[in-house]
Design a protein around this motif. Structure first.
Motif, PDB file in Angstrom:
ATOM      1  N   ALA A 147     -10.300  35.876 -31.973  1.00 58.55           N
ATOM      2  CA  ALA A 147     -11.419  35.271 -31.714  1.00 58.55           C
ATOM      3  C   ALA A 147     -10.518  33.618 -31.479  1.00 58.55           C
ATOM      4  O   ALA A 147      -9.687  32.845 -31.530  1.00 58.55           O
ATOM      5  CB  ALA A 147     -12.046  34.198 -33.484  1.00 58.55           C
ATOM      6  N   ASN A 149     -11.125  30.038 -30.440  1.00 60.84           N
ATOM      7  CA  ASN A 149     -11.606  28.261 -31.184  1.00 60.84           C
ATOM      8  C   ASN A 149     -11.719  27.559 -29.841  1.00 60.84           C
ATOM      9  O   ASN A 149     -10.162  26.519 -29.812  1.00 60.84           O
ATOM     10  CB  ASN A 149     -11.982  27.913 -32.117  1.00 60.84           C
ATOM     11  CG  ASN A 149     -12.365  27.169 -32.411  1.00 60.84           C
ATOM     12  OD1 ASN A 149     -13.928  27.260 -32.449  1.00 60.84           O
ATOM     13  ND2 ASN A 149     -11.832  26.100 -32.898  1.00 60.84           N
ATOM     14  N   LEU A 159     -15.246  26.774 -34.316  1.00 60.40           N
ATOM     15  CA  LEU A 159     -14.921  27.554 -35.359  1.00 60.40           C
ATOM     16  C   LEU A 159     -14.271  27.196 -36.528  1.00 60.40           C
ATOM     17  O   LEU A 159     -12.879  27.354 -36.375  1.00 60.40           O
ATOM     18  CB  LEU A 159     -14.664  29.299 -35.150  1.00 60.40           C
ATOM     19  CG  LEU A 159     -14.706  29.730 -33.944  1.00 60.40           C
ATOM     20  CD1 LEU A 159     -14.380  31.182 -33.300  1.00 60.40           C
ATOM     21  CD2 LEU A 159     -16.159  30.651 -33.942  1.00 60.40           C
ATOM     22  N   LEU A 164     -13.656  31.680 -39.266  1.00 58.49           N
ATOM     23  CA  LEU A 164     -12.227  32.192 -40.172  1.00 58.49           C
ATOM     24  C   LEU A 164     -11.497  33.313 -40.845  1.00 58.49           C
ATOM     25  O   LEU A 164     -11.533  34.457 -40.965  1.00 58.49           O
ATOM     26  CB  LEU A 164     -11.339  31.046 -39.017  1.00 58.49           C
ATOM     27  CG  LEU A 164     -11.527  30.854 -38.334  1.00 58.49           C
ATOM     28  CD1 LEU A 164     -10.136  29.830 -37.572  1.00 58.49           C
ATOM     29  CD2 LEU A 164     -11.553  31.705 -36.888  1.00 58.49           C
ATOM     30  N   SER A 168     -11.313  37.042 -40.543  1.00 56.32           N
ATOM     31  CA  SER A 168     -10.077  38.104 -40.772  1.00 56.32           C
ATOM     32  C   SER A 168     -10.960  39.316 -42.082  1.00 56.32           C
ATOM     33  O   SER A 168      -9.752  40.035 -41.785  1.00 56.32           O
ATOM     34  CB  SER A 168      -9.543  36.635 -41.948  1.00 56.32           C
ATOM     35  OG  SER A 168     -10.212  37.218 -43.240  1.00 56.32           O
ATOM     36  N   ALA A 176      -6.679  34.626 -34.860  1.00 52.54           N
ATOM     37  CA  ALA A 176      -7.794  33.034 -33.977  1.00 52.54           C
ATOM     38  C   ALA A 176      -6.326  32.318 -33.437  1.00 52.54           C
ATOM     39  O   ALA A 176      -5.648  31.963 -33.433  1.00 52.54           O
ATOM     40  CB  ALA A 176      -8.408  32.570 -35.077  1.00 52.54           C
ATOM     41  N   LEU A 178      -6.282  29.180 -31.617  1.00 52.28           N
ATOM     42  CA  LEU A 178      -6.907  27.204 -31.966  1.00 52.28           C
ATOM     43  C   LEU A 178      -6.745  26.492 -31.367  1.00 52.28           C
ATOM     44  O   LEU A 178      -5.699  25.387 -30.786  1.00 52.28           O
ATOM     45  CB  LEU A 178      -6.089  26.995 -33.483  1.00 52.28           C
ATOM     46  CG  LEU A 178      -6.767  27.738 -34.646  1.00 52.28           C
ATOM     47  CD1 LEU A 178      -6.604  26.844 -36.030  1.00 52.28           C
ATOM     48  CD2 LEU A 178      -8.535  27.766 -34.409  1.00 52.28           C
ATOM     49  N   LYS A 185      -7.240  22.848 -40.156  1.00 50.47           N
ATOM     50  CA  LYS A 185      -7.720  24.904 -40.172  1.00 50.47           C
ATOM     51  C   LYS A 185      -6.385  25.786 -40.772  1.00 50.47           C
ATOM     52  O   LYS A 185      -6.849  26.887 -41.384  1.00 50.47           O
ATOM     53  CB  LYS A 185      -8.174  24.823 -39.556  1.00 50.47           C
ATOM     54  CG  LYS A 185      -9.779  24.365 -38.816  1.00 50.47           C
ATOM     55  CD  LYS A 185     -10.245  24.883 -37.424  1.00 50.47           C
ATOM     56  CE  LYS A 185     -10.872  24.229 -36.987  1.00 50.47           C
ATOM     57  NZ  LYS A 185     -12.031  24.660 -35.545  1.00 50.47           N
ATOM     58  N   VAL A 189      -6.645  28.590 -43.736  1.00 51.67           N
ATOM     59  CA  VAL A 189      -7.174  29.906 -43.058  1.00 51.67           C
ATOM     60  C   VAL A 189      -6.275  30.514 -43.557  1.00 51.67           C
ATOM     61  O   VAL A 189      -6.063  32.241 -43.665  1.00 51.67           O
ATOM     62  CB  VAL A 189      -6.906  29.928 -41.483  1.00 51.67           C
ATOM     63  CG1 VAL A 189      -7.170  31.697 -40.941  1.00 51.67           C
ATOM     64  CG2 VAL A 189      -8.288  29.371 -40.254  1.00 51.67           C
ATOM     65  N   ALA A 193      -7.443  34.038 -45.502  1.00 53.07           N
ATOM     66  CA  ALA A 193      -7.836  34.719 -44.691  1.00 53.07           C
ATOM     67  C   ALA A 193      -6.726  36.413 -45.238  1.00 53.07           C
ATOM     68  O   ALA A 193      -5.542  36.392 -46.165  1.00 53.07           O
ATOM     69  CB  ALA A 193      -7.180  34.629 -43.362  1.00 53.07           C
ATOM     70  N   VAL A 199      -2.492  33.329 -37.066  1.00 53.34           N
ATOM     71  CA  VAL A 199      -3.798  32.246 -36.688  1.00 53.34           C
ATOM     72  C   VAL A 199      -1.931  31.785 -35.610  1.00 53.34           C
ATOM     73  O   VAL A 199      -1.511  31.191 -35.065  1.00 53.34           O
ATOM     74  CB  VAL A 199      -3.811  30.477 -37.524  1.00 53.34           C
ATOM     75  CG1 VAL A 199      -4.080  29.845 -37.011  1.00 53.34           C
ATOM     76  CG2 VAL A 199      -4.418  32.309 -38.580  1.00 53.34           C
TER      77      VAL A 199
END
Length: 319
Positions: A147, A149, A159, A164, A168, A176, A178, A185, A189, A193, A199
């Protein structure tokens, strides 16, 4: 669907895309292949094709898949100890379009797809719609999904950590990027997650602090110019050499400012200038304007060059 492979930690570079200086602005494959070889020989852990730095929205699907093939060919011929993973950026505005490009990416040999939130119909994209979009893409994608963001290019759509964490849970959504400066975050996360969800910071100026609270590395445009310095920073944090890591992080952050001040056109300009590429290849696809302001050129060049001594020392050390 079986559990997807994990997105590897490290330094992933959103490769610039170089075009010819003519009315058609086709991709300049000579410069492009040279650049792929430069990145791979420097030891980056991954290459992002058609990310924001690569002018994703200016590229056709055919061009994207051909870029994948050229990157793979470069990784086979380059003098590198490890081969980088290849990720394709997907920026389509419909689920149908994004799934089609994910399948094309897989057929071309990409390892992962990095998916941006659709934002043309901004008011319709509430949290359930965003989650549904990513899950539907992941259901149909033959390669794992990251993902992406980046509120700055998605009309402010963000997001958040809750989204997130929910994403996950899907076995084919593996991480993700970022590009929101959202370091708050990262620990949220990391704690919430599913195991293995990666991340990564979207800029290198805060990668170290993000790694301290669970990030797996960074996806950074600065690695187009100084890939070895970026990899060295990652390695220092992984080895828990905090004093050296902090010292280098500050220097990297100062140089990274050239990317934020110059934008994509400025990044292409100083990368071409400092790596000896034809300056004609530094133009973005129109209508993105040329980076031609002399004052701005001088400013970003001075910032970018701050890491030159470190990069040159790392090159000597590698020989």
């Amino acid at each position: 669907m079986p559990q997807a492979k994990q997105f590897p930690g490290g330094i992933h570079v959103p490769s610039l895309t170089f075009f010819k200086d003519d009315p058609a602005q086709e991709i300049d494959w000579e410069v492009q292949d040279r650049h792929f070889g430069y990145l791979i020989e420097a030891g980056v852990h991954g290459i992002i094709i058609a990310g924001s730095n690569g002018e994703a929205v200016a590229l056709s699907t055919t061009e994207k898949t051909t870029l994948i093939q050229h990157a793979l060919a470069a990784s086979q011929s380059a003098n590198a100890k490890t081969k980088p993973t290849i990720t394709l950026g997907l920026t389509g505005q419909t689920t149908h379009q994004v799934i089609a490009e994910a399948r094309a990416a897989a057929s071309a040999g990409a390892d992962f797809a990095m998916v941006l939130t659709p934002s043309y119909y901004r008011s319709a994209m509430d949290t359930p719609a965003i989650i549904s979009f990513f899950k539907e893409v992941a259901d149909s994608s033959p390669i794992p999904v990251m993902a992406y963001n980046y509120p700055g290019v998605t009309a402010g759509l963000d997001l958040n950590a809750d989204i997130l964490v929910e994403l996950s849970r899907h076995e084919n959504i593996v991480g993700a990027k970022l590009t929101c400066g959202g370091i708050r975050k990262v620990p949220k996360v990391t704690l919430g997650a599913d195991e293995g969800f990666a991340v990564l910071s979207g800029q290198i100026d805060w990668m170290g602090p993000a790694m301290e609270v669970g990030a797996k590395g960074g996806i950074t445009g600065l690695a187009n110019l100084w890939p070895r310095a970026c990899v060295e920073l990652y390695n220092l944090y992984k080895s828990e050499n905090r004093n050296e890591a902090t010292e280098l992080q500050l220097k990297v952050a100062a140089s990274e400012t050239a990317c934020s001040k110059g934008g994509i056109s400025g990044s292409k300009w100083f990368t071409a200038k400092l790596l000896g590429y034809p300056m004609s290849s530094s133009a973005c696809r129109r209508p993105y304007p040329l980076f031609s302001d002399k004052k701005k050129q001088d400013e970003v060049l001075a910032l970018a060059e701050k890491l030159r001594p470190i990069e040159e020392e790392l090159v000597k050390r590698a020989k």
